[in-house]
Design a protein around this motif. Structure first.
Motif, PDB file in Angstrom:
ATOM      1  N   ASN A 229       0.824  -1.207   0.000  1.00 53.42           N
ATOM      2  CA  ASN A 229       0.000   0.000   0.000  1.00 53.42           C
ATOM      3  C   ASN A 229       0.860   1.260   0.000  1.00 53.42           C
ATOM      4  O   ASN A 229       0.543   2.246  -0.671  1.00 53.42           O
ATOM      5  N   ARG A 230       1.947   1.222   0.755  1.00 57.34           N
ATOM      6  CA  ARG A 230       2.841   2.384   0.802  1.00 57.34           C
ATOM      7  C   ARG A 230       3.496   2.617  -0.548  1.00 57.34           C
ATOM      8  O   ARG A 230       3.573   3.760  -1.031  1.00 57.34           O
ATOM      9  N   ARG A 232       2.354   1.606  -3.462  1.00 57.51           N
ATOM     10  CA  ARG A 232       1.328   1.955  -4.449  1.00 57.51           C
ATOM     11  C   ARG A 232       0.997   3.440  -4.412  1.00 57.51           C
ATOM     12  O   ARG A 232       0.700   4.050  -5.444  1.00 57.51           O
ATOM     13  N   ARG A 233       1.070   4.038  -3.240  1.00 55.56           N
ATOM     14  CA  ARG A 233       0.746   5.452  -3.100  1.00 55.56           C
ATOM     15  C   ARG A 233       1.899   6.368  -3.505  1.00 55.56           C
ATOM     16  O   ARG A 233       1.739   7.592  -3.550  1.00 55.56           O
ATOM     17  N   ARG A 236       3.166   9.829  -1.725  1.00 57.18           N
ATOM     18  CA  ARG A 236       2.161  10.060  -0.690  1.00 57.18           C
ATOM     19  C   ARG A 236       2.143   8.951   0.358  1.00 57.18           C
ATOM     20  O   ARG A 236       1.546   9.102   1.423  1.00 57.18           O
ATOM     21  N   GLY A 237       2.780   7.837   0.055  1.00 59.58           N
ATOM     22  CA  GLY A 237       2.785   6.718   0.987  1.00 59.58           C
ATOM     23  C   GLY A 237       3.748   6.888   2.136  1.00 59.58           C
ATOM     24  O   GLY A 237       3.674   6.143   3.116  1.00 59.58           O
TER      25      GLY A 237
END
Length: 296
Positions: A229-230, A232-233, A236-237
Motif C-alpha cells: 500500500n505504501r 502503491r501510493r 504520498r505513501g
C-alpha cells in the motif's frame, strides 16, 4: 522443599512486609499468611479446584477469599511494582522490551457467568470493570488473551487480559500506558523503555506515532500488505519504516516468558470465572519470576 512449598525463605522474607497483615478493620491479624499464599500458588500451579486444595494449606474458603481480596485491592499489582522498583535500582531490568499476547482456552467451569462478547481490557476492580470477564469466542472456542510487556530478559513488566477474539494492536496503547516502574528514591516512575519489539500484529500508524511521540524506538515488523500500500501510493505513501532486524531477534524472550507462565496449569487453562482473579493469578506468576531473580 516439599511439593506444596514453592517460595523459599528468602523469597518469602522479601514479600511478607508488602502483604496486608489484617482485613483492614480492628480485629485479629491474619494467621498463617505464608500458607495461604502458598495455597494460592499451588492452586494455579496444579490447576485444581479451590475445594480440592490440600488441607495443609488451611480452609480453602480462606485461601479463595484472600486471593479475591488481594486481586480486588491491587495487592499483587503493588507487590509487582515494588519488586520492579528494586530490580530497576539494581540494574536488573533490560529496557529493550517486547510485546505480545498468548491465548488461553477457558474451561467450561470458568464460562458460566452471563457476559457480552465485546473487546475490552480488564485491569483491576473497580476502575476498569468490564462485563465480558475477558472471555471471547475465537476459532478454538471461548478463551482469554494474556497481553504482556516483557523486559529484554523475558521477565514481565505489564500484564493485562482481554477476550480471546480481540486483536492485539488495540491493546498496545493500554500496555504502554500501564508501564510505570517506581523509583526507590526521589524521582518520577520510569514509563519509557529504550525500544519496543513487536511482531506484525502491532504494526499500525497509531502505534508507531505513539512510540515516536514518546521518544521510544519502534522495532516492529511491517506486514507485506502495508508495504504494498505504501509503494502503491508513491510519494504520498511516506518513507519506509525503520526496522532493526538484528535487534528484532531478541523479541523471542516474550514467547519464552509465556512458555513459563503456561507451566502453571491453572493459567494455561482458565478455570476462573472472573477476569479479576485470573489476571491476579498471572500477576502472581510474574511476582514469582522476579522473586527468583531478586531473592535467590
Amino acid at each position: 522443599m516439599s511439593r506444596t512449598e514453592y517460595l523459599s525463605d528468602a523469597q518469602w522474607a522479601l514479600i511478607e512486609p508488602m502483604l496486608p497483615s489484617s482485613d483492614g478493620h480492628k480485629g485479629r491479624p491474619f494467621r498463617n499468611n505464608r500458607k495461604v499464599v502458598e495455597g494460592i500458588v499451588y492452586r494455579y500451579r496444579a490447576g485444581v479446584p479451590w475445594r480440592d486444595l490440600p488441607t495443609e494449606f488451611g480452609p480453602w474458603q480462606t485461601i479463595w477469599k484472600r486471593h479475591r481480596r488481594y486481586a480486588g485491592d491491587g495487592t499483587w499489582d503493588e507487590i509487582l511494582a515494588t519488586l520492579l522498583a528494586h530490580a530497576d535500582s539494581a540494574g536488573d531490568i533490560n529496557w529493550t522490551v517486547s510485546v505480545d499476547s498468548t491465548i488461553c482456552r477457558a474451561h467450561q467451569h470458568g464460562t458460566n457467568l452471563s457476559r457480552n462478547t465485546g473487546g475490552s481490557v480488564e485491569l483491576q476492580e473497580p476502575a476498569h470493570r468490564t462485563d465480558d470477564h475477558a472471555l471471547g469466542r475465537s476459532r478454538g472456542g471461548l478463551g482469554t488473551k494474556i497481553h504482556q510487556l516483557s523486559d529484554g530478559n523475558g521477565r514481565p513488566l505489564v500484564v493485562l487480559v482481554g477476550p480471546g477474539q480481540a486483536a492485539d494492536s488495540p491493546m498496545f496503547t493500554y500496555l504502554i500506558d500501564a508501564l510505570s516502574v517506581p523509583r526507590l528514591g526521589p524521582g518520577r516512575p520510569r514509563t519509557r523503555p529504550d525500544a519496543v519489539l513487536g511482531d506484525k500484529a502491532y504494526s499500525s500508524k497509531s502505534n508507531r506515532a505513539l512510540l515516536r511521540s514518546r521518544g521510544i524506538e519502534a522495532v516492529i515488523a511491517e506486514p507485506d500488505d502495508q508495504k504494498r500500500n505504501r509503494l502503491r501510493r508513491g510519494s504520498r505513501g511516506g518513507r519506509p519504516v525503520r526496522f532493526d532486524a538484528e535487534k528484532y531477534k531478541g523479541r523471542n524472550v516474550v514467547e519464552r516468558s509465556f512458555a513459563a507462565v503456561k507451566q502453571w496449569r491453572g493459567l494455561a487453562t482458565r478455570y476462573d470465572k472472573l477476569a479479576l482473579t485470573y489476571r491476579a493469578g498471572v500477576l502472581l506468576s510474574a511476582v514469582c519470576a522476579w522473586l527468583k531473580r531478586l531473592a535467590d
